[in-house]
Design a protein around this motif. Structure first.
Motif, PDB file in Angstrom:
ATOM      1  N   LEU A   1       0.828  -1.195   0.000  1.00  0.00           N
ATOM      2  CA  LEU A   1       0.000   0.000   0.000  1.00  0.00           C
ATOM      3  C   LEU A   1       0.865   1.248   0.000  1.00  0.00           C
ATOM      4  O   LEU A   1       0.619   2.209  -0.746  1.00  0.00           O
ATOM      5  N   THR A   2       1.917   1.225   0.798  1.00  0.00           N
ATOM      6  CA  THR A   2       2.877   2.340   0.815  1.00  0.00           C
ATOM      7  C   THR A   2       3.616   2.430  -0.512  1.00  0.00           C
ATOM      8  O   THR A   2       3.836   3.527  -1.058  1.00  0.00           O
ATOM      9  N   ALA A   3       4.008   1.253  -1.041  1.00  0.00           N
ATOM     10  CA  ALA A   3       4.739   1.213  -2.306  1.00  0.00           C
ATOM     11  C   ALA A   3       3.876   1.770  -3.436  1.00  0.00           C
ATOM     12  O   ALA A   3       4.370   2.492  -4.321  1.00  0.00           O
ATOM     13  N   GLN A   4       2.592   1.462  -3.419  1.00  0.00           N
ATOM     14  CA  GLN A   4       1.697   1.958  -4.462  1.00  0.00           C
ATOM     15  C   GLN A   4       1.596   3.475  -4.417  1.00  0.00           C
ATOM     16  O   GLN A   4       1.657   4.144  -5.470  1.00  0.00           O
ATOM     17  N   GLN A   5       1.448   4.036  -3.245  1.00  0.00           N
ATOM     18  CA  GLN A   5       1.346   5.491  -3.111  1.00  0.00           C
ATOM     19  C   GLN A   5       2.605   6.166  -3.635  1.00  0.00           C
ATOM     20  O   GLN A   5       2.532   7.161  -4.383  1.00  0.00           O
ATOM     21  N   ASN A   6       3.759   5.630  -3.271  1.00  0.00           N
ATOM     22  CA  ASN A   6       5.027   6.208  -3.734  1.00  0.00           C
ATOM     23  C   ASN A   6       5.209   6.036  -5.235  1.00  0.00           C
ATOM     24  O   ASN A   6       5.685   6.962  -5.928  1.00  0.00           O
ATOM     25  N   ALA A   7       4.848   4.862  -5.741  1.00  0.00           N
ATOM     26  CA  ALA A   7       5.032   4.582  -7.168  1.00  0.00           C
ATOM     27  C   ALA A   7       4.131   5.463  -8.020  1.00  0.00           C
ATOM     28  O   ALA A   7       4.554   5.966  -9.079  1.00  0.00           O
ATOM     29  N   MET A   8       2.899   5.683  -7.595  1.00  0.00           N
ATOM     30  CA  MET A   8       1.988   6.531  -8.365  1.00  0.00           C
ATOM     31  C   MET A   8       2.450   7.989  -8.341  1.00  0.00           C
ATOM     32  O   MET A   8       2.373   8.698  -9.368  1.00  0.00           O
ATOM     33  N   ALA A   9       2.961   8.422  -7.198  1.00  0.00           N
ATOM     34  CA  ALA A   9       3.496   9.788  -7.125  1.00  0.00           C
ATOM     35  C   ALA A   9       4.726   9.928  -8.011  1.00  0.00           C
ATOM     36  O   ALA A   9       4.907  10.949  -8.705  1.00  0.00           O
ATOM     37  N   ALA A  10       5.577   8.883  -8.014  1.00  0.00           N
ATOM     38  CA  ALA A  10       6.789   8.919  -8.844  1.00  0.00           C
ATOM     39  C   ALA A  10       6.436   8.913 -10.322  1.00  0.00           C
ATOM     40  O   ALA A  10       7.105   9.569 -11.145  1.00  0.00           O
ATOM     41  N   GLU A  11       5.387   8.170 -10.681  1.00  0.00           N
ATOM     42  CA  GLU A  11       4.964   8.119 -12.086  1.00  0.00           C
ATOM     43  C   GLU A  11       4.536   9.502 -12.568  1.00  0.00           C
ATOM     44  O   GLU A  11       4.938   9.957 -13.650  1.00  0.00           O
ATOM     45  N   THR A  12       3.709  10.167 -11.777  1.00  0.00           N
ATOM     46  CA  THR A  12       3.240  11.505 -12.160  1.00  0.00           C
ATOM     47  C   THR A  12       4.390  12.494 -12.243  1.00  0.00           C
ATOM     48  O   THR A  12       4.511  13.286 -13.202  1.00  0.00           O
ATOM     49  N   LEU A  13       5.289  12.439 -11.251  1.00  0.00           N
ATOM     50  CA  LEU A  13       6.415  13.378 -11.216  1.00  0.00           C
ATOM     51  C   LEU A  13       7.390  13.131 -12.355  1.00  0.00           C
ATOM     52  O   LEU A  13       7.918  14.096 -12.950  1.00  0.00           O
ATOM     53  N   SER A  14       7.644  11.864 -12.681  1.00  0.00           N
ATOM     54  CA  SER A  14       8.610  11.562 -13.745  1.00  0.00           C
ATOM     55  C   SER A  14       8.129  12.087 -15.093  1.00  0.00           C
ATOM     56  O   SER A  14       8.920  12.594 -15.894  1.00  0.00           O
ATOM     57  N   PHE A  15       6.833  11.971 -15.365  1.00  0.00           N
ATOM     58  CA  PHE A  15       6.324  12.447 -16.643  1.00  0.00           C
ATOM     59  C   PHE A  15       6.352  13.975 -16.708  1.00  0.00           C
ATOM     60  O   PHE A  15       6.645  14.563 -17.756  1.00  0.00           O
ATOM     61  N   GLU A  16       6.064  14.611 -15.586  1.00  0.00           N
ATOM     62  CA  GLU A  16       6.150  16.071 -15.545  1.00  0.00           C
ATOM     63  C   GLU A  16       7.594  16.520 -15.760  1.00  0.00           C
ATOM     64  O   GLU A  16       7.853  17.500 -16.489  1.00  0.00           O
ATOM     65  N   ASN A  17       8.553  15.839 -15.138  1.00  0.00           N
ATOM     66  CA  ASN A  17       9.971  16.160 -15.323  1.00  0.00           C
ATOM     67  C   ASN A  17      10.416  15.910 -16.759  1.00  0.00           C
ATOM     68  O   ASN A  17      11.274  16.623 -17.290  1.00  0.00           O
TER      69      ASN A  17
END
Length: 472
Positions: A399-415
């Motif tokens: 559950l923690t991994a999912q929250q971090n992974a989804m945030a990382a996905e959004t941030l990586s595409f913005e970057n």
């Protein structure tokens, strides 16, 4: 002559004493052999509630469809019907075995014509007809017939409890198949969402490429990712149809793959009462059936042992003979007879002794089957308890991994759009996010399946008083 009679009397007396001895070789301690005081993976101190295994676990699922599907399965499942017929067959076997304890009465009617040659070359024709009523009854001196009847009774009880275990297993299979369909639907939804997001990314990257902001490599990588996601979605849709077909088979319907299921995977966070290991022996139908099979084999040994001793049979006949069928009912030709016969096997080339030894070896074999079933039942409970603990921990971590992974996905595409990272970083973040989300769905279903298997392993009945429902 007197010496022969004395020897015969001694032989019969010895046979009587031997036959009256108990042939049971079952040690009652076997039933509770090597049972621990508590489950190894349970808490050190059990509460009062944990001593009572929870029944009626099906009522914890607040969905009417699953209850309807369970009813359909109990009425239509082909394998369960086979078990039901096996019970009925054994009921007839019990009638057959019990009939030996009662007298048999037979009515016979015979008519014939024969020819006799005389010395003067003449022939004489004779008519004969007979009507008889024969009564036969074997005295159960040594309990041989009772042992056969007892074996049939115990086998019937074992078959009935096996049928109950089959019902419990079928309900568990139906519920787990139903949740597998829900899991497959959620994964299809996730895969489709993933495909749509990847397609949106491709549109943005292609627009940037046309403006000279992105490279051709990024376009090719994104197109490849879109094709991969479309392939995964197609495979998952097929997996959903397969899961529906498996559920349809369990409820006795043609596997069209068209059954509609609309529900969510609940999150199980409540503890399940585990009871004591010693209670499992008398609660779980599978173990009860195995124990009665052992008792039935013990009765079979008693029967094989008593086959070696004399049989005393009483017979009575009432009938009459006449040359004409019309005279058979005349009282003038009525006759009767009453006799008893004692038969004892003296020489059969070791057949009866071998049958007894075979029954004794089969009893020892059945003891090992019971002990194997007993320890497998303990192992099943222990594994389910530890598996639930492991899955609960994994769920919290994912559950923690999912929250971090989804945030990382959004941030990586913005970057990436800002030119701070290359597209491979975006693909890696998207892959991690997808894996975390799909794994979380799978773990939730594994938690549910393990909980159902734990109920089944503990011998908990699906049908009982209404229990608190699971949170959606």
């Amino acid at each position: 002559m007197r010496l022969r009679l004395n020897r015969l009397s001694l032989l019969l007396t010895t046979a009587l004493l031997a036959a009256c001895n108990s042939t049971s070789e079952i040690d009652e301690k076997i039933r509770h052999y090597n049972i621990p005081a508590k489950w190894q993976n349970s808490a050190e101190q059990l509460t009062v509630e944990q001593f009572n295994v929870e029944h009626g676990w099906l009522n914890q699922i607040p969905n009417q469809q699953i209850k309807q599907l369970v009813d359909l399965a109990l009425n239509n499942n082909f394998e369960l019907k086979q078990q039901a017929f096996a019970v009925e067959v054994q009921q007839q076997e019990l009638i057959v075995a019990g009939s030996a304890l009662w007298p048999s009465l037979d009515l016979s009617l015979r008519a014939g014509r024969d020819k006799n040659s005389q010395e003067n070359s003449t022939s004489r024709y004779n008519n004969n007809a007979s009507l008889g009523l024969d009564l036969s009854y074997e005295l159960d001196l040594w309990g041989k017939l009772s042992a056969a009847d007892q074996q049939a009774n115990l086998t019937l009880v074992a078959q009935q409890t096996s049928f109950e275990q089959a019902k419990q297993q079928l309900v568990a299979d139906v519920v787990m198949a139903w949740f597998s369909v829900i899991e497959a639907k959620q994964l299809v939804k996730l895969y489709q969402q993933r495909t749509d997001n990847t397609q949106q990314n491709l549109d943005i990257i292609q627009l940037g490429y046309q403006r000279g902001l992105n490279s051709a490599l990024d376009v090719y990588l994104t197109r490849n990712e879109v094709a991969n996601e479309q392939s995964r979605t197609s495979a998952q849709k097929n997996a959903l149809v397969v899961a529906i077909r498996e559920l349809e088979l369990l409820i006795g319907q043609y596997p069209q793959g068209l059954l509609e299921v609309d529900a969510k995977l609940p999150l199980l966070d409540s503890a399940i009462p585990q009871g004591l290991p010693s209670e499992l022996v008398s609660r779980k139908p599978e173990l009860v059936a195995s124990w009665y099979q052992l008792l039935a084999q013990d009765a079979a040994l008693a029967y094989a042992h008593k086959q070696r001793f004399p049989s005393l049979t009483l017979t009575a006949s009432v009938g009459q003979n006449s040359e004409q069928l019309s005279d058979l009912l005349s009282a003038s030709s009525l006759g009767w007879s009453l006799m008893g016969s004692l038969a004892m096997p003296l020489f059969n080339a070791g057949r009866l002794e071998a049958n007894e030894e075979k029954a004794r070896l089969q009893l020892k074999q059945q003891e090992q089957i019971y002990l194997d079933s007993l320890h497998n039942a303990f192992a099943d409970v222990e594994n389910r308890i530890s598996e639930e603990q492991s899955l609960t921990e994994r769920y919290q971590m994912m559950l923690t991994a999912q929250q971090n992974a989804m945030a990382a996905e959004t941030l990586s595409f913005e970057n990436y759009l800002a030119g701070l990272v290359d597209y491979t970083t975006v693909l890696d973040a998207q892959s991690r996010s997808f894996d975390a989300q799909s794994t979380l769905i799978e773990i939730k279903n594994q938690l549910i399946a393990n909980r159902i298997k734990l109920h089944l392993a503990l011998g908990g009945d699906f049908s009982a008083a209404t229990q608190p429902s699971l949170a959606e």
